[in-house]
Design an enzyme around this catalytic site. Sequence first.
Site, PDB file in Angstrom:
ATOM      1  CG  ASN A 199      -0.374   6.573  -0.796  1.00 56.54           C
ATOM      2  OD1 ASN A 199       0.212   8.069  -0.973  1.00 56.54           O
ATOM      3  ND2 ASN A 199      -1.806   6.776  -2.104  1.00 56.54           N
ATOM      4  CD  GLN A 253      -0.764   3.893   3.506  1.00 52.87           C
ATOM      5  OE1 GLN A 253      -0.962   2.436   3.721  1.00 52.87           O
ATOM      6  NE2 GLN A 253      -1.963   3.835   2.513  1.00 52.87           N
ATOM      7  CB  SER A 280      -7.738   6.602   6.595  1.00 51.90           C
ATOM      8  OG  SER A 280      -8.844   5.374   6.360  1.00 51.90           O
ATOM      9  CG  HIS A 329     -10.171   2.106   5.332  1.00 56.67           C
ATOM     10  ND1 HIS A 329      -9.750   1.546   4.332  1.00 56.67           N
ATOM     11  CD2 HIS A 329      -9.945   3.937   5.453  1.00 56.67           C
ATOM     12  CE1 HIS A 329      -9.744   2.384   3.476  1.00 56.67           C
ATOM     13  NE2 HIS A 329      -9.777   3.951   4.217  1.00 56.67           N
ATOM     14  CB  CYS A 345      -3.593  -0.039 -17.730  1.00 58.49           C
ATOM     15  SG  CYS A 345      -3.317   0.032 -18.655  1.00 58.49           S
TER      16      CYS A 345
END
Lengths: 148, 397
Positions: free
Chosen positions: B153, B187, B207, B209, B333
């Site tokens: 992914n 993916q 998945s 979506h 971050c």
Amino acid sequence: MFPLPSAGQGEGEGVTSTLYHEENSMYSDIVTEHFKNPHNAGEMADADGVGDDSNPVCGDTMRLFIKVSDDRIVKASFLTRGCGAAIAASSMTTDMLRGLSLQDAARITNKDVANALGGLPGSKLHCSVLAEGVIRKALEDYHKRSQS
Amino acid sequence: MAKSLIYLDHAATTAVAPRVLEAMLPYFSQVYGNPSSIYSFAQEAHKAVDDSRDKVAKVLGCRPAELIFTSGGSESDNTALKGVAFAASQWGKHIITSSVEHHAVLHTCQYLEKFGFEVTYLPVDRYGMVDPQEVEKAITDQTILVSIMLANNEVGTVQPVSDIAKVIKVKSKQIGHGVSFHTDAVQGAGALDINVDKLGVDLLSLSSHKFYGPKGMGVLYVRRGAPFVPQQAGGAQERYRRAGTENVPGIVGTAVALEIAAGQLESNAAHCRTLRDRLIEGIQSRISHVHLNGHPTRRLANNANFSFEFVEGESILLGLDFEGIAASSGSACTSASLEPSHVLMAMGVPTDTAHGSLRLTVGVDNTEAEIDRVLEVLPGIVERLRALSPMTSSPSR
């Protein structure tokens, strides 16, 4: 057929275009402004004190330069590799330091920096801790230089 | 001032395609019956679920009864690993996976370790590839399950899943009991062939979506005869393997989305590849000290992942956001943990370089003009951040 309010508009499988605004909802307007137009960025060749600090986990690295005259900080500048909050915190720190006596500069805490930025998201508070760290180290460096 | 968004984060999620939405809408408030009810009104919903299962089975090349509709990729991964581990523990308690899996697999493995299962986390090469020979070496007579993703992914590296399947078959004959093979294809769907027999897998997660279907919907394929104990009890739905009233609109949307994705596999991949290569070439020619993460050729058609030296990924994302460009980063971050991406770390990317990562994932609706806009603004963003960086004057490599 079931009525469709918006689906199927446009061509083919096209997604209806989404509008955005030039702000980031994660950060305050003050953080955004300092990130976009940082104050006092850059190296200071004639600095009287330099402080380096980094967060070993997140990798953010700050370097603070101070120019001192009559026990007062007359100029401060920074170089930072980090997220938006780290860059904004650095910029804000240089603004806060300018004109302060060395004693008052030593009293600046991470909370002061975060508050001045209009608050930081919880996961970004460590950026203000880094700002406090470089202030301390730049002051230490200044005192060490002035003793020798 | 409002401008239109340039969305380059299709690995995170995609917009529901208009045809998918259209197919789903009647099942919210018109055909709202519970598929488990007897009366004909509810049987309409039941039929929609059955028809959808047939459509998905056709794409995967499996029997409809081998499919379980779930709440998404994470549930599919959890159910696959726990379902096999607890059902097959009589033969052994060893599981093999890779160090670049999605956290839905890695954290489930850590959970299973608390129940006495032993997990081998295989290393990857600098492109993020798992070596089938490493899988072969890791299999012991205690091994019951191997879970290797179809495509990564973050960096888009496509794993040699069918080669790994062959190795597992040979080894499982030697050790005298079955070793189930699960692949997280979250993916890969919409970009790669996900025929379960061609891949040689026993379990496969999807998945919705990620391929222009609805969020909160997923699929788990479990080959007939594979050891499996359900993880959600309380009803006869999904042949007692996943209790709970079916998400009928979600199931309908999933099937339509997957059908479209399978039908347009080649053309979508070609479109994405063109845009991706334009991005890769454009960025590498315009910006210095940049590294392409992932495999140069064995990568998803829509994935471009870079590391920019001397800068931090989140600050690039923020700069892009102000230009209306949505992207993603493996940078520390951007995560609550502050740790840099486990995928980039496993690939041996230096920590400092990993901090400056940027993932751009294109989709069917992106245009060349949008890519050119990125190529126009990104160099300036990186240059500006490098001017602020204390590291620019001392290159790390």
